[in-house]
Design a protein around this motif. Structure first.
Motif, PDB file in Angstrom:
ATOM      1  N   UNK A 242       0.769  -1.332   0.106  1.00 20.47           N
ATOM      2  CA  UNK A 242       0.064  -0.011   0.036  1.00 20.47           C
ATOM      3  C   UNK A 242       0.838   1.263   0.113  1.00 20.47           C
ATOM      4  N   UNK A 243       0.349   2.440  -0.535  1.00 24.35           N
ATOM      5  CA  UNK A 243       0.819   3.553  -0.427  1.00 24.35           C
ATOM      6  C   UNK A 243       0.354   4.467   0.856  1.00 24.35           C
ATOM      7  N   UNK A 244       1.076   5.003   1.571  1.00 21.82           N
ATOM      8  CA  UNK A 244       0.844   5.964   2.877  1.00 21.82           C
ATOM      9  C   UNK A 244      -0.346   6.641   2.512  1.00 21.82           C
ATOM     10  N   UNK A 245      -1.406   6.998   3.468  1.00 21.86           N
ATOM     11  CA  UNK A 245      -2.625   8.035   3.333  1.00 21.86           C
ATOM     12  C   UNK A 245      -1.983   9.252   4.276  1.00 21.86           C
ATOM     13  N   UNK A 246      -2.600  10.257   3.782  1.00 23.26           N
ATOM     14  CA  UNK A 246      -2.304  11.363   4.690  1.00 23.26           C
ATOM     15  C   UNK A 246      -3.454  12.191   4.906  1.00 23.26           C
ATOM     16  N   UNK A 247      -3.555  13.056   5.977  1.00 22.78           N
ATOM     17  CA  UNK A 247      -4.595  13.946   6.301  1.00 22.78           C
ATOM     18  C   UNK A 247      -4.050  15.021   7.033  1.00 22.78           C
ATOM     19  N   UNK A 248      -5.092  16.062   7.283  1.00 23.30           N
ATOM     20  CA  UNK A 248      -4.686  17.045   8.296  1.00 23.30           C
ATOM     21  C   UNK A 248      -5.276  16.812   9.637  1.00 23.30           C
ATOM     22  N   UNK A 249      -4.155  17.012  10.661  1.00 26.50           N
ATOM     23  CA  UNK A 249      -4.519  16.728  11.905  1.00 26.50           C
ATOM     24  C   UNK A 249      -5.761  17.547  12.415  1.00 26.50           C
ATOM     25  N   UNK A 250      -5.718  18.647  12.044  1.00 28.20           N
ATOM     26  CA  UNK A 250      -6.739  19.675  12.367  1.00 28.20           C
ATOM     27  C   UNK A 250      -6.765  20.725  11.450  1.00 28.20           C
ATOM     28  N   UNK A 251      -7.958  21.530  11.050  1.00 29.27           N
ATOM     29  CA  UNK A 251      -7.946  22.356   9.951  1.00 29.27           C
ATOM     30  C   UNK A 251      -7.188  23.665  10.235  1.00 29.27           C
TER      31      UNK A 251
END
Length: 384
Positions: A242-251
């Protein structure tokens, strides 16, 4: 799915996520032709260079050929090859799987589409302007129930704080029912994860078995999906590759975190599955070809109402109909969950597409532009 707005698809544009697309195809994956010369390769390359998605994976079957293409890097900040057709969190694609099980139960005479939810979940659906005696099973599956979405009232916006938290379905339902109805049943359309949370509970009540077991036996195995699974309670990992997924910790801080490992329990029957672009494509192909449902139930699934997200979009029972620039429509769903966005679908003439990026629109750039660019890549895959 997405964070607070994530599940409801970034207000109307990332609902595109839910409306997204589901993918199809049946041939074995193989790279076809020189990728650099392909319009689709150029399109997914631009998702990395222009929209700043870390990685993209596309799987396409049409004209008797199957193509697997990738772009970007599997890890943020350093060059790591993106696996062809790697595992991703499938998000709201799960809804179509759930809808298929409900419709199989309809075919077996164990559930009726126009029967009140109360018949199957007595006393469960109550709230301000909410009454399970007035909401039908069809309205759950078609998002015309008026039920508020539990994901609109959770702290998913602060995803860094809930990334590893376990949620029980009944707690999620209580969150939704603490808020008033959006509209009277059957008088409007609004995408709500609560509808499919309840559909999952209905499946469990009728079959007296866990919803994940029913989806696995009735859909995943029947469709021959070798890389699709429901993570067991406590499993926060993704299988390899898999490729790693990324997100914002908070806006507010705009801090990006690695969310490859997370507890997806807040997705449940509305969005917990893990899959690959090719498996999502295969699922859509098998479904549209009539291999999962009798003809009468598939016809019900494809009876649509207007879904006012984008021009021409319509929603059946766990299935979107989306117009293509080259004419006609494709059938699918799609999914958004922190770290991954998936799109794709199947056409009646045999084309299938599955596409995944490793962040939600807005994580690294403009949300609307990022979502639009992903949809354009899907359209290129179908029409290019």
């Amino acid at each position: 799915m997405q964070r607070k707005n994530a599940w409801r698809l970034r207000k109307a544009l990332v609902v595109v996520a839910a409306a997204g697309w589901a993918g199809t195809a049946v041939a074995d994956t193989a790279v076809a032709g020189p990728p650099s010369a392909s319009p689709l390769q150029r399109s997914i390359d631009s998702l990395v260079s222009e929209e700043k998605y870390p990685a993209v994976s596309a799987w396409v079957h049409k004209d008797g050929r199957t193509t697997s293409l990738v772009a970007g890097s599997a890890r943020l900040g350093r060059p790591v090859p993106v696996p062809h057709d790697g595992y991703v969190r499938a998000g709201s694609n799960t809804k179509t799987f759930t809808a298929v099980v409900v419709l199989q139960l309809v075919a077996e005479g164990r559930v009726r589409l126009d029967e009140p939810v109360e018949t199957y979940l007595p006393g469960v659906v109550r709230g301000e302007g909410i009454d399970g005696r007035r909401i039908t099973v069809r309205q759950l599956l078609q998002h015309t129930s008026g039920l508020p979405s539990y994901t609109d009232h959770m702290d998913l916006e602060e995803f860094g704080e809930v990334q590893h938290r376990f949620f029980h379905p009944h707690d999620l339902l209580a969150t939704a029912l603490a808020h008033p109805a959006e509209f009277a049943p059957g008088t409007g359309w609004k995408y709500s994860n609560t509808n499919y949370l309840l559909a999952g509970l209905l499946i469990e009540r009728v079959t007296e078995r866990p919803v994940q077991e029913q989806i696995t036996e009735r859909v995943i195995r029947k469709a021959g999906l070798r890389h699709t699974y429901w993570p067991q309670p406590g499993d926060q990992t993704l299988r390899e590759p898999h490729a790693h997924g990324y997100a914002l910790a908070d806006p507010r801080s705009r801090k990006v975190i690695d969310v490859t490992e997370m507890d997806p329990s807040w997705g449940g029957a509305a969005g917990q599955l893990i899959s690959t672009p090719s498996d999502l494509a295969r699922f859509a192909r098998v479904l549209i070809d009539g291999r999962l449902l009798p003809a009468a139930q598939l016809a019900e699934m494809r009876r649509t109402v207007d879904a006012p997200l984008m021009p021409g979009w319509r929603y059946g029972l766990g299935l979107f109909s989306v117009p293509l620039s080259c004419g006609g429509v494709y059938w699918g769903h799609g999914g958004d969950i922190d770290g991954y966005e998936t799109r794709g679908g199947a056409t009646d003439d045999g084309r299938s597409v599955g596409l995944a990026v490793t962040a939600l629109p807005g994580t690294f750039g403009d949300a609307e532009e990022g979502a639009r660019a992903v949809m354009e890549s899907v359209d290129t895959a179908f029409c290019g």
